[in-house]
Each structure stands twice: as C-alpha cells, then as structure tokens.
Design a protein around this motif. Sequence first.
Motif, mmCIF file in Angstrom:
data_model
loop_
_atom_site.group_PDB
_atom_site.id
_atom_site.type_symbol
_atom_site.label_atom_id
_atom_site.label_comp_id
_atom_site.label_asym_id
_atom_site.label_seq_id
_atom_site.Cartn_x
_atom_site.Cartn_y
_atom_site.Cartn_z
ATOM 1 N N ASP A 121 0.793 -1.234 0.000
ATOM 2 C CA ASP A 121 0.000 0.000 0.000
ATOM 3 C C ASP A 121 0.822 1.279 0.000
ATOM 4 O O ASP A 121 0.603 2.145 -0.817
ATOM 5 N N THR B 61 -2.781 7.352 -5.939
ATOM 6 C CA THR B 61 -3.800 6.314 -6.193
ATOM 7 C C THR B 61 -5.185 6.710 -5.696
ATOM 8 O O THR B 61 -6.057 5.855 -5.586
ATOM 9 N N THR C 125 -5.878 7.316 -2.794
ATOM 10 C CA THR C 125 -6.008 6.869 -1.403
ATOM 11 C C THR C 125 -5.309 7.906 -0.523
ATOM 12 O O THR C 125 -4.675 8.837 -1.023
ATOM 13 N N HIS D 2 -2.652 7.926 1.248
ATOM 14 C CA HIS D 2 -1.211 8.072 1.010
ATOM 15 C C HIS D 2 -0.633 6.845 0.326
ATOM 16 O O HIS D 2 -1.091 5.718 0.511
ATOM 17 N N ASP D 3 0.374 7.120 -0.501
ATOM 18 C CA ASP D 3 1.202 6.064 -1.087
ATOM 19 C C ASP D 3 2.651 6.220 -0.642
ATOM 20 O O ASP D 3 3.453 5.299 -0.761
HETATM 21 CA CA CA Z 1 -2.232 3.943 -0.670
#
Ligand code: CA
Length: 303
Positions: A149, A192, A194, A196-197
């Motif tokens: 992730d 993405t 989301t 955080h990447d």
């Molecule tokens: Ca992520």
Amino acid sequence: MGVLRLSHVEIRVPDLELATAYYSEVLGLIETARESERVFFKCWDEHQHHSVVLKYAPSYGLDVMGFKVQDHADLDHFQERIEAAGIATKRFAAGELGPGSGETVRFEAPSGHTTDLVFGMSQVGNLLPLTNPPPEPQGLVGIHPPRIDHIFLMCEDVDAATAFFQDVLDFRLTEQILADDGHQLCTFLERTHTAHDLAFITGPNGAFHHVAFWMDDWNDLRRAADICSYHGVAIDAGPTRHGATRGWGLYFFDPAGNRNEVYTGGYWADPDREPITWTEGEMGRAVFYYEGQVNQRFLTVHS
Ligand code: CA
Ligand code: FE
C-alpha cells in the motif's frame, strides 16, 4: 499518464533465510524468484512479478523503492524533469535489474532514497482465474495481505522532499504535520486516490520507517496481530487508529528489524480535495489517535 502506484521495495536483511521464512510464512507473501543474494515476493492479489525484494546485506533498511508508471513515455518525460531539477539519472533495460524487472529510471530523491520509476515489470497474474474467480485463493498462509500500500520514510528536509515529489513527479499532498515555525514535520502524498502512497517524517536522510500492506478490513488487523503473537513477532503498535489518513494500522518488525505495517481504512482522496493540516502540538494524535502520543520506538532510525 504518470506514476500509477508504489510498485516495490528492496529491503536489506542480514539473514536471508530467516527473513524469507518470515515474509513467506508469517506475512504470507508469495515467492516468485530467487538469486544467491536476493529473494523476490509478491502479494497474492498483485499481478506483477514482485513487490518486495529481500537483499542479503550486513545491515537492515531500505535499498530501493520503485514506483510504477502508466505509460512507457512517462519514463522519458520524468527522466527529463528529474534531470532538469539537477538530479542525475540512470536508465536500465527490462530484465537488467533482475528477474521480472521492467525498464527503469533510477535516481536519488532529495530525501536520500534510491528511487526507481518502472515500466513493464513482467506480469505473472494473481492467484485467481480471470474468468469466474472466487474471492480468495485457497491455501494462503499467515497474514497474506492482498497488496502493498504505502511506504513511510525519513529525511532531514521534509519540505524539500515533498516539493520534489509534488513538482517533479506530480504527487498530491493529502496531509501534513506542521511545526510551530511553519516547516513540514511530516507529509502524506498520493497517486492512487487513497490517503497516502508515500510519506515523509523528519529524521536522517535515506532512513526507512515502514512499508505497509493493505488489508481489506479492521478484523484482518486483529487476525494479523494474532498471527504475529502466535509466531513471536514483535508488535510495535496497534491495532490502532491513525489520526492522519484516518486509517487503522498495526506495526510490527521483521526478523531483521525492518518495520512492517498492515493498514486499512482511510478515505478516498479525490484530486480536488484540500490537504489536511495537523499542528505540532497534535502530532501524537495525528500518528496514534487513541494514545495521543508517539511511542518511544516510533522515531527509531532504520537507515
Ligand atoms: Ca495507498
Ligand atoms: Fe503507514
């Protein structure tokens, strides 16, 4: 166009056999290739050849992080922009960096981390058929997260590292912890959609904080903690709530001392949302929302 997601991490371990046993049997990743000094793994639901590479070395820490780009043209595009920012790059052909590896632009980010942009890593498929698949393969062991992730790193100048990933690689800032004097103590960046990447926190350049694997829900974190305890794996924190990213996490250590996380929750990060700011006084709550303070190991340095 652009960076698609975190692709892979290459992690140093002083005992390759012990670490291989942990990453395959406790974390539950799938081994895809082996060299004399490196072992390659993927998570079960990933289609590409590897997302974790263990590399024999006398120390622990992070050797390389890789981000996957969407199009082949992105490699030239970013190579030009990175060079224009005054940073040297190296180009590798597909296969040159090891089994399954894609065409790669390698550079050292201002944070001191060796960073790869990768296109065309070989695709090996997940463990499910593409026609009428069941939701999960049979026979998985350990924690078996479906995918990688995010990565959380340390560096001296968080403002500069964050600006580089925003301005040169088109990452979007989702959250930041600001010091009372206005500089960034910690930042969260995504590609993405989301929460955080990639994240940075103040510390020594090139240091590694953790790599996180996605789990589908909170109950999976409880199950992961049970599995860690069963195998005698040292739990660092959690299962708990992060204030920043709004996610839930469990931190634990591989046998070499590299911190792993299993993570779930968080929010959908549309590109039009404004970044969230945490103040220095609330940093404890930003990291561990329930405890309200970072534990003593949180700033342990892994370089
Ligand atoms: Ca992520
Ligand atoms: Fe994390």
